[in-house]
Design an enzyme around this catalytic site. Structure first.
Site, PDB file in Angstrom:
ATOM      1  N   ASP A 230      21.897 -18.219  32.336  1.00 53.91           N
ATOM      2  CA  ASP A 230      20.876 -17.406  33.025  1.00 53.91           C
ATOM      3  C   ASP A 230      19.682 -17.117  32.123  1.00 53.91           C
ATOM      4  OD1 ASP A 230      21.853 -17.219  35.599  1.00 53.91           O
ATOM      5  OD2 ASP A 230      22.924 -15.348  35.270  1.00 53.91           O
ATOM      6  N   ARG A 231      18.547 -16.940  32.776  1.00 53.58           N
ATOM      7  CA  ARG A 231      17.251 -16.650  32.151  1.00 53.58           C
ATOM      8  C   ARG A 231      16.719 -17.857  31.391  1.00 53.58           C
ATOM      9  NH1 ARG A 231      15.225 -11.615  32.726  1.00 53.58           N
ATOM     10  NH2 ARG A 231      16.631  -9.950  33.323  1.00 53.58           N
TER      11      ARG A 231
ATOM     12  N   ARG B   1      21.879   0.918  33.346  1.00 51.67           N
ATOM     13  CA  ARG B   1      21.829  -0.338  34.085  1.00 51.67           C
ATOM     14  C   ARG B   1      22.221  -0.165  35.547  1.00 51.67           C
ATOM     15  NH1 ARG B   1      22.099  -4.776  30.275  1.00 51.67           N
ATOM     16  NH2 ARG B   1      22.627  -4.053  28.196  1.00 51.67           N
TER      17      ARG B   1
ATOM     18  N   ASN C 138      28.593 -10.388  31.781  1.00 52.45           N
ATOM     19  CA  ASN C 138      28.166  -9.953  33.119  1.00 52.45           C
ATOM     20  C   ASN C 138      27.329 -11.020  33.818  1.00 52.45           C
ATOM     21  OD1 ASN C 138      26.038  -9.145  31.164  1.00 52.45           O
ATOM     22  ND2 ASN C 138      24.985  -8.419  32.998  1.00 52.45           N
ATOM     23  N   HIS C 139      26.853 -12.026  33.056  1.00 54.77           N
ATOM     24  CA  HIS C 139      26.093 -13.113  33.687  1.00 54.77           C
ATOM     25  C   HIS C 139      26.958 -14.313  34.047  1.00 54.77           C
ATOM     26  CE1 HIS C 139      21.779 -12.025  33.819  1.00 54.77           C
ATOM     27  NE2 HIS C 139      22.161 -11.116  32.947  1.00 54.77           N
TER      28      HIS C 139
ATOM     29  N   ASP D 135      25.097 -13.036  23.090  1.00 56.75           N
ATOM     30  CA  ASP D 135      24.427 -13.702  24.212  1.00 56.75           C
ATOM     31  C   ASP D 135      23.629 -14.927  23.747  1.00 56.75           C
ATOM     32  OD1 ASP D 135      24.924 -10.894  24.642  1.00 56.75           O
ATOM     33  OD2 ASP D 135      23.763 -11.012  26.487  1.00 56.75           O
TER      34      ASP D 135
ATOM     35  N   HIS E  97      22.257 -17.059  26.587  1.00 59.88           N
ATOM     36  CA  HIS E  97      21.335 -17.048  27.733  1.00 59.88           C
ATOM     37  C   HIS E  97      20.522 -18.335  27.884  1.00 59.88           C
ATOM     38  CE1 HIS E  97      21.843 -13.284  29.771  1.00 59.88           C
ATOM     39  NE2 HIS E  97      21.792 -12.591  28.643  1.00 59.88           N
TER      40      HIS E  97
ATOM     41  N   ASP F  37      27.637 -14.215  28.410  1.00 61.39           N
ATOM     42  CA  ASP F  37      26.238 -14.480  28.749  1.00 61.39           C
ATOM     43  C   ASP F  37      25.751 -15.773  28.098  1.00 61.39           C
ATOM     44  OD1 ASP F  37      26.368 -12.169  30.214  1.00 61.39           O
ATOM     45  OD2 ASP F  37      24.573 -11.257  29.369  1.00 61.39           O
TER      46      ASP F  37
ATOM     47  N   HIS G  11      25.495  -8.003  24.879  1.00 57.31           N
ATOM     48  CA  HIS G  11      24.947  -7.399  26.101  1.00 57.31           C
ATOM     49  C   HIS G  11      23.569  -6.760  25.954  1.00 57.31           C
ATOM     50  CE1 HIS G  11      25.412  -5.980  30.159  1.00 57.31           C
ATOM     51  NE2 HIS G  11      25.745  -4.742  29.882  1.00 57.31           N
TER      52      HIS G  11
END
Length: 490
Positions: free
Chosen positions: A265-266, A391, A294-295, A233, A235, A262, A418
């Protein structure tokens, strides 16, 4: 006020006091962002006094911070069961629902609070904000038609976009990504400047056309003495992405990479991350790989900032085009027929084959169950067998599940991402399940290292490099995230 006793199961005053002490200790760990320790202490407090709604609500928000949305949902619901007047518990549950894209259920919680507390302006504001999201989602569904008939990429008129004389940024050469373009782009981004929209759209159109031709599981061949790098990730942490290239070299035909989902995001530099990665993919299509995470999905992007960031830096139309592009990202990669790499993990059923993954129809938003969902969302667990996901999506799988999958498909081990790990990586399931997470000090709060994996084709032995976060401009994580989620997680 949260109730402290469950009349159906009375506890002693001594246990109540011990639980309060444990809860206060947990609160201190929570303030220090040590959420795992906080959860452990909240759990101990609950064992002493199962009727303490505050412990469940507090454990719920700690789980939210760790993205354990399923656990957060269960805890918030338990707090509400104990004390139906406990407003914070409704907010926690609504936050969990929001994180899972269940906006109508979040709206019901806000609606309940506004009915029992009609003068609560905060509750009213959150109800109205959530109602606005629900109406927007409903409107988007109402105007949408069959995906096969809609192709946003085909509606983009690049010829109508003018490159202004004042623009001094990177330029495509004859409409193509070159090494000079990518080098200029990274430098330009470090200076907090924006790629021209015409080039941004062209990259998205070209990457979509390329990805559409790829299978859902991509096979990678690494030569015996060739180094291959797997990153987890990112991110939206662009400056940490640049640090990876400083430490390990920029991608090239002699320095291939796989980024395992990922990307966005964030972190608030997601646009910079994704255009850099897509540019490398176009430049070195056979030596640079990207898996869907998943993002890379509409619900996550809507809540955690990417859609807001793209709309702010460019347009909402481009945000829609990104959704279209992400649907075509491969779901997994297999290195030398021996190492399978996916973002989330393994499956809720036995005997899944690589051919089944290859044949998955991925051009869609992930369903809430099934192979595609689990490739993006599942997590390993130490215990044997399987368990419901903490989750709330996917499943948890044990070392026996990993062993069975490897044996079925003649594989050596799996790599997945993840999950935040203190060292940036974790080796589990007797060395057969490796997690790599490449966003150090995740969200500027977690204090974790990032890591990447390097290996040689001859033996595919994983080598780990961990690193600390580097400074970045003063733009906070989640700067573009939906304000409602931030309000609920206070």
């Amino acid at each position: 006020m949260a109730k402290n006793e469950d009349i159906s199961n009375p506890v002693s005053q001594e246990d109540i006091e011990a639980a309060d002490k444990l809860k206060n200790e947990a609160n201190e760990y929570f303030k220090k962002q040590n959420y795992d320790s906080a959860i452990t202490l909240y759990t101990k407090a609950i064992s002493k006094n199962p009727g303490n709604a505050a412990c469940y609500a507090n454990r719920s928000i700690a789980n939210l911070r760790l993205e354990n949305f399923g656990y957060a949902l269960t805890d918030a619901s338990k707090a509400i069961e104990i004390d139906k007047s406990y407003t914070k518990a409704y907010y926690r549950r609504a936050a969990a629902y929001m994180s899972l894209g269940k906006y109508k259920l979040a709206l019901k919680d806000f609606e309940y609070v506004t009915k029992v507390r009609p003068n609560d302006q905060d509750a009213k504001m959150k109800f109205m904000a959530c109602d606005k999201i629900c109406k927007k989602v409903a409107f988007e569904k109402a105007i949408s038609v069959d995906k096969k008939e809609v192709n946003i990429a085909d509606t983009i008129n690049l010829d109508a976009m003018t490159i202004e004389d004042k623009y001094e940024g990177p330029s495509l050469e004859d409409g193509k990504v070159t090494l000079k373009f990518v080098e200029d782009l990274m430098k330009y981004y470090k200076e907090q400047k924006k790629l021209h929209k015409k080039y941004a759209y062209k990259i998205l159109i070209d990457i979509k056309a390329y990805l559409q031709k790829q299978p859902s599981l991509v096979d990678i061949k690494v030569q015996d003495e060739e180094k291959f790098t797997v990153c987890g990730d990112i991110h939206g942490q662009f400056y940490d992405l640049m640090n990876i290239f400083e430490l390990n070299g920029v991608p090239s035909e002699k320095n291939p990479y796989l980024f395992n989902g990922d990307f966005v995001d964030r972190g608030s530099f997601s646009v910079e991350c994704i255009f850099t990665l897509f540019s490398f993919k176009l430049l070195y299509p056979d030596h640079f790989y990207m898996s869907r995470g998943n993002h890379e999905t509409l619900d996550m992007n809507r809540v955690y900032g990417f859609r807001g960031e793209v709309s702010s830096k460019y347009t909402s139309q481009m945000a829609d085009l990104f959704t279209e592009v992400y649907n075509w990202l491969p779901l997994a990669h297999c290195i030398n027929n021996k190492v399978l790499v996916m973002h989330g993990g393994l499956f809720s059923k036995n005997d899944v084959t690589l051919d089944e993954i290859r044949q998955l129809d991925r051009n869609k938003q992930p369903p809430e169950q099934g192979l595609m969902c689990e490739l993006l969302w599942s997590d390993p667990q130490p215990a044997l067998g399987r368990a419901p996901s903490r989750r709330g999506v996917g499943c948890q799988f044990g070392p026996d599940v990993t062993e069975n999958f490897l044996k079925t498909n003649n594989l050596d081990y799996i790599i997945r991402s993840h999950e935040v790990k203190n060292d940036g990586y974790e080796v589990a399931h007797n060395g057969k399940c490796i997690t790599v997470f490449s966003a150090p000090n995740y969200c500027d709060t977690m204090g974790n290292l990032g890591a990447f994996i390097t290996m040689k084709g001859k033996d595919l032995k994983p080598n780990f490099t961990s690193y600390e976060a580097v400074p970045h401009p003063d733009v906070k994580p989640m700067a573009y995230a939906h304000s409602l989620l931030s309000m609920m997680c206070q």
